[in-house]
Write a protein that holds these residues in place. Structure first.
Motif, short mmCIF file in Angstrom:
data_model
loop_
_atom_site.label_atom_id
_atom_site.label_comp_id
_atom_site.label_asym_id
_atom_site.label_seq_id
_atom_site.Cartn_x
_atom_site.Cartn_y
_atom_site.Cartn_z
N UNK A 207 0.82 -1.21 0.00
CA UNK A 207 0.00 0.00 0.00
C UNK A 207 0.85 1.26 0.00
N UNK A 208 2.17 1.11 -0.18
CA UNK A 208 3.07 2.27 -0.11
C UNK A 208 2.71 3.33 -1.14
N UNK A 209 2.41 2.92 -2.36
CA UNK A 209 2.08 3.87 -3.43
C UNK A 209 0.65 3.68 -3.92
N UNK A 210 -0.21 3.15 -3.07
CA UNK A 210 -1.58 2.85 -3.47
C UNK A 210 -2.42 4.13 -3.49
N UNK A 211 -3.01 4.44 -4.63
CA UNK A 211 -3.85 5.63 -4.76
C UNK A 211 -5.31 5.29 -5.04
N UNK A 212 -5.57 4.06 -5.49
CA UNK A 212 -6.94 3.65 -5.83
C UNK A 212 -7.05 2.14 -5.69
N UNK A 213 -8.22 1.69 -5.29
CA UNK A 213 -8.46 0.25 -5.17
C UNK A 213 -9.77 -0.11 -5.88
N UNK A 214 -9.89 -1.39 -6.15
CA UNK A 214 -11.11 -1.92 -6.76
C UNK A 214 -11.75 -2.86 -5.76
N UNK A 215 -12.92 -2.49 -5.29
CA UNK A 215 -13.65 -3.29 -4.31
C UNK A 215 -14.46 -4.35 -5.06
N UNK A 216 -14.38 -5.59 -4.60
CA UNK A 216 -15.10 -6.70 -5.22
C UNK A 216 -16.39 -6.94 -4.44
N UNK A 217 -17.51 -6.73 -5.10
CA UNK A 217 -18.82 -6.91 -4.49
C UNK A 217 -19.42 -8.25 -4.93
N UNK A 218 -20.36 -8.75 -4.16
CA UNK A 218 -20.80 -10.12 -4.36
C UNK A 218 -22.31 -10.24 -4.39
N UNK A 219 -22.75 -11.42 -4.75
CA UNK A 219 -24.13 -11.83 -4.56
C UNK A 219 -24.12 -13.26 -4.03
N UNK A 220 -25.26 -13.72 -3.55
CA UNK A 220 -25.36 -15.08 -3.00
C UNK A 220 -26.80 -15.53 -3.08
N UNK A 240 -20.16 -10.21 -8.33
CA UNK A 240 -21.27 -9.65 -9.09
C UNK A 240 -21.08 -8.20 -9.49
N UNK A 241 -20.06 -7.52 -8.95
CA UNK A 241 -19.84 -6.12 -9.30
C UNK A 241 -18.55 -5.59 -8.69
N UNK A 242 -18.22 -4.36 -9.08
CA UNK A 242 -16.98 -3.74 -8.59
C UNK A 242 -17.24 -2.28 -8.26
N UNK A 243 -16.37 -1.75 -7.40
CA UNK A 243 -16.42 -0.32 -7.06
C UNK A 243 -15.00 0.23 -7.06
N UNK A 244 -14.79 1.33 -7.76
CA UNK A 244 -13.48 2.00 -7.79
C UNK A 244 -13.49 3.13 -6.78
N UNK A 245 -12.52 3.09 -5.83
CA UNK A 245 -12.45 4.12 -4.80
C UNK A 245 -11.02 4.62 -4.62
N UNK A 246 -10.85 5.91 -4.37
CA UNK A 246 -9.51 6.43 -4.05
C UNK A 246 -9.10 6.00 -2.65
N UNK A 247 -7.81 5.99 -2.38
CA UNK A 247 -7.28 5.58 -1.08
C UNK A 247 -6.80 6.82 -0.33
N UNK A 248 -7.21 6.91 0.95
CA UNK A 248 -6.81 8.04 1.80
C UNK A 248 -5.80 7.56 2.85
N UNK A 249 -4.77 8.29 3.00
CA UNK A 249 -3.78 8.01 4.05
C UNK A 249 -4.21 8.74 5.32
N UNK A 250 -4.34 8.00 6.43
CA UNK A 250 -4.75 8.59 7.69
C UNK A 250 -3.50 8.85 8.52
N UNK A 251 -3.24 10.11 8.88
CA UNK A 251 -2.07 10.41 9.72
C UNK A 251 -2.21 9.74 11.09
#
Length: 256
Positions: A207-220, A240-251
Motif C-alpha cells: 500500500x506504499x504507493x496505493x492511490x486507488x483500489x477496486x472493491x469486489x462486491x458479491x451476490x449469494x 457480481x460487481x466492482x467499485x473503484x475508490x480512491x485511497x486516503x492516508x490517515x495520519x
C-alpha cells in the motif's frame, strides 16, 4: 363337259349345305391396325423388385434404436461445426462498476462503498498493525442496508464479510459497526442503513504507493433448511460487481 343326252354341263361342282356352313363359319381375316403403337416412357413404373428393396431398407432403419440415430446426428453436427470453427460463444455481459457513494445490490444487501483508508492502527477496527513485520491496516467504510425481513450478522456467510479488495489476499475482513464501534458482533437490522468498517492487515509495501483500489462486491443465494438443516443460510457466493475508490492516508494523530 357333256352328258349322255349331249347337253353341256357346268364344270363347277355345286356347294353342298355342309360346305356353305363351313364357309360361313370361317372368320374373315382382320385388317391390320393402322393406329401407331404407344411406347411407354422411360420413367414408367419400376420393376416389382424396387419396392421390395425400399421396404427392406425401411425395415432395417426401423430396427435401429432411436438414440443411436440421435447420437449419430449429433456427431455429424459437431463435426460440421468444428470444420467451420466451432460453436460461437455468447459473450457474457460485463459486471457493473460503481464509484464512491453509489449503491450495488446483491445477496439482499444494499452496499454503498464510501471510502478506503490506510493507517497503522484504527481503534474501532479491532486491528493493530505490527510494525515489526511492516504491516498496515487497510479499511473500507461502507453503508449497508439489510433488505431481508430478519436480522443478519455482518460476519455471517453471504453477508458483508464476503466483500474483498482486488489484488489483496482472499481473507475475511474484521467488521465493526461504526455507530457503536462494535467489532465483536455487528448485526444488520432489516431495512436499517448501517455504516460499517471492513479492515484487513496488509503488507506496508503493498500500500506504499496505493492511490486507488477496486472493491469486489458479491451476490449469494438464500436457502431455507429443512430436515437435517434448519433456518436460513446463504451459499453460492459469486462476484457480481466492482467499485473503484480512491485511497486516503490517515495520519497517526487521526487514527484513534
Amino acid at each position: 363337259m357333256t352328258d349322255q343326252g349331249g347337253k353341256r354341263r357346268s364344270s363347277s361342282t355345286p356347294e353342298t349345305g355342309v360346305a356353305r356352313a363351313k364357309n360361313a363359319a370361317a372368320p374373315t381375316a382382320a385388317a391390320p391396325d393402322a393406329s401407331p403403337r404407344v411406347v411407354p416412357p422411360a420413367s414408367a413404373a419400376p420393376p416389382a423388385s424396387v419396392p421390395r428393396r425400399n421396404q427392406w431398407a425401411r425395415a432395417a432403419i426401423d430396427r435401429v434404436p432411436a438414440r443411436w440415430l440421435a447420437t449419430g446426428a449429433t456427431g455429424v453436427f459437431l463435426a460440421v461445426t468444428a470444420a467451420f470453427g466451432g460453436l460461437a460463444s455468447v459473450p457474457e455481459p460485463p459486471l457493473p462498476e460503481i464509484g464512491p457513494g453509489e449503491t450495488f445490490t446483491g445477496a439482499e444487501l444494499e452496499m454503498t462503498p464510501m471510502r478506503v483508508t490506510v493507517a497503522d492502527e484504527l481503534e474501532y477496527s479491532g486491528l493493530i498493525a505490527d510494525a515489526g513485520v511492516d504491516e498496515r491496516v487497510l479499511t473500507l467504510i461502507m453503508d449497508v442496508t439489510n433488505l431481508s425481513d430478519v436480522p443478519r450478522r455482518a460476519a455471517s456467510d453471504g453477508s458483508a464479510v464476503e466483500v474483498r479488495i482486488e489484488g489483496f489476499p482472499d481473507v475475511a475482513p474484521a467488521i465493526a459497526r461504526l455507530e457503536d464501534e462494535n467489532f465483536a458482533d455487528a448485526w444488520l437490522q432489516p431495512n436499517v442503513r448501517t455504516q460499517i468498517a471492513l479492515s484487513w492487515l496488509v503488507s506496508a509495501a503493498d500500500v506504499a504507493d496505493l492511490t486507488e483500489v477496486r472493491v469486489v462486491l458479491h451476490t449469494a443465494t438464500e436457502f431455507v433448511g429443512s430436515s437435517v438443516m434448519h433456518g436460513r443460510y446463504w451459499d453460492a457466493v459469486t462476484v457480481a460487481g466492482f467499485a473503484e475508490l480512491p485511497v486516503e492516508e490517515i495520519p497517526p494523530e487521526e487514527e484513534s
